[in-house]
Design a protein around this motif. Sequence first.
Motif, PDB file in Angstrom:
ATOM      1  N   UNK A 180      -3.987  -4.482   6.470  1.00 13.41           N
ATOM      2  CA  UNK A 180      -3.031  -5.459   6.968  1.00 13.41           C
ATOM      3  C   UNK A 180      -1.705  -5.313   6.233  1.00 13.41           C
ATOM      4  N   UNK A 181      -1.782  -5.120   4.929  1.00 16.62           N
ATOM      5  CA  UNK A 181      -0.557  -4.966   4.139  1.00 16.62           C
ATOM      6  C   UNK A 181      -0.866  -4.242   2.835  1.00 16.62           C
ATOM      7  N   UNK A 182       0.183  -3.660   2.268  1.00 16.60           N
ATOM      8  CA  UNK A 182       0.097  -3.025   0.962  1.00 16.60           C
ATOM      9  C   UNK A 182       1.250  -3.554   0.126  1.00 16.60           C
ATOM     10  N   UNK A 187       3.929   2.544 -10.577  1.00 16.69           N
ATOM     11  CA  UNK A 187       3.975   1.341  -9.775  1.00 16.69           C
ATOM     12  C   UNK A 187       2.568   1.028  -9.282  1.00 16.69           C
ATOM     13  N   UNK A 188       2.168  -0.199  -9.491  1.00 21.00           N
ATOM     14  CA  UNK A 188       0.861  -0.640  -9.051  1.00 21.00           C
ATOM     15  C   UNK A 188       0.853  -0.914  -7.558  1.00 21.00           C
ATOM     16  N   UNK A 189      -0.232  -0.506  -6.910  1.00 27.64           N
ATOM     17  CA  UNK A 189      -0.389  -0.721  -5.474  1.00 27.64           C
ATOM     18  C   UNK A 189      -1.601  -1.618  -5.258  1.00 27.64           C
ATOM     19  N   UNK A 190      -1.425  -2.650  -4.411  1.00 22.63           N
ATOM     20  CA  UNK A 190      -2.499  -3.594  -4.137  1.00 22.63           C
ATOM     21  C   UNK A 190      -2.671  -3.742  -2.628  1.00 22.63           C
ATOM     22  N   UNK A 191      -3.909  -3.669  -2.180  1.00 25.00           N
ATOM     23  CA  UNK A 191      -4.216  -3.852  -0.767  1.00 25.00           C
ATOM     24  C   UNK A 191      -4.321  -5.354  -0.490  1.00 25.00           C
ATOM     25  N   UNK A 192      -3.652  -5.810   0.563  1.00 26.04           N
ATOM     26  CA  UNK A 192      -3.684  -7.214   0.964  1.00 26.04           C
ATOM     27  C   UNK A 192      -4.410  -7.319   2.300  1.00 26.04           C
ATOM     28  N   UNK A 193      -5.480  -8.096   2.317  1.00 26.06           N
ATOM     29  CA  UNK A 193      -6.213  -8.387   3.548  1.00 26.06           C
ATOM     30  C   UNK A 193      -6.629  -9.844   3.518  1.00 26.06           C
ATOM     31  N   UNK A 194      -6.582 -10.506   4.656  1.00 28.65           N
ATOM     32  CA  UNK A 194      -7.014 -11.892   4.776  1.00 28.65           C
ATOM     33  C   UNK A 194      -7.831 -12.059   6.043  1.00 28.65           C
ATOM     34  N   UNK A 195      -8.783 -12.953   5.992  1.00 35.46           N
ATOM     35  CA  UNK A 195      -9.569 -13.254   7.194  1.00 35.46           C
ATOM     36  C   UNK A 195      -8.773 -14.139   8.149  1.00 35.46           C
ATOM     37  N   UNK A 196      -7.582 -14.607   7.721  1.00 35.53           N
ATOM     38  CA  UNK A 196      -6.727 -15.453   8.559  1.00 35.53           C
ATOM     39  C   UNK A 196      -5.795 -14.642   9.465  1.00 35.53           C
ATOM     40  N   UNK A 197      -5.965 -13.343   9.466  1.00 37.51           N
ATOM     41  CA  UNK A 197      -5.234 -12.445  10.373  1.00 37.51           C
ATOM     42  C   UNK A 197      -6.249 -11.420  10.877  1.00 37.51           C
ATOM     43  N   UNK A 198      -5.954 -10.780  11.993  1.00 36.58           N
ATOM     44  CA  UNK A 198      -6.923  -9.832  12.560  1.00 36.58           C
ATOM     45  C   UNK A 198      -7.241  -8.682  11.607  1.00 36.58           C
ATOM     46  N   UNK A 199      -8.496  -8.320  11.554  1.00 29.16           N
ATOM     47  CA  UNK A 199      -8.907  -7.158  10.769  1.00 29.16           C
ATOM     48  C   UNK A 199      -8.288  -5.908  11.396  1.00 29.16           C
TER      49      UNK A 199
END
Length: 126
Positions: A20-22, A1-13
């Motif tokens: 922020x999410x996986x 299963x592939x795992x991807x890190x999700x981060x956005x500057x539109x939510x707090x670091x």
Amino acid sequence: MEKQIINTTNAPAPIGPYNQAVKAGSMLFISGQIALNAETGKLEQDDVIVETHRVMQNLRNILTEAGMDFSDVVKSTIFITDMNDFSQINEVYGKYFSGYFPARETVQVAGLPRGVNVEISMIAIK
């Protein structure tokens, strides 16, 4: 299963050793969000209603970054410091969903990061 890190500057670091999410396969695991405004870096704590709206907006921004929305959420966990705030938090939370609501629990805790009153985490699937 592939795992991807999700981060956005539109939510707090993240303020610790987490993301922020996986995204794992079709599932998205969002870390607990507080009422920190990513743009200003300030907490929005005028009252628990304002605070909860900011938390939900942060969650929405992370969902969007992952190509999802609130209709994809299957599980939420709400942490609050005072169960007397539950009805106000619940009312705001409910406004972000249409149709089916996810499974959820709400837990009163002794304290939350940065002295906030509410923190919410979510699991979504697409």
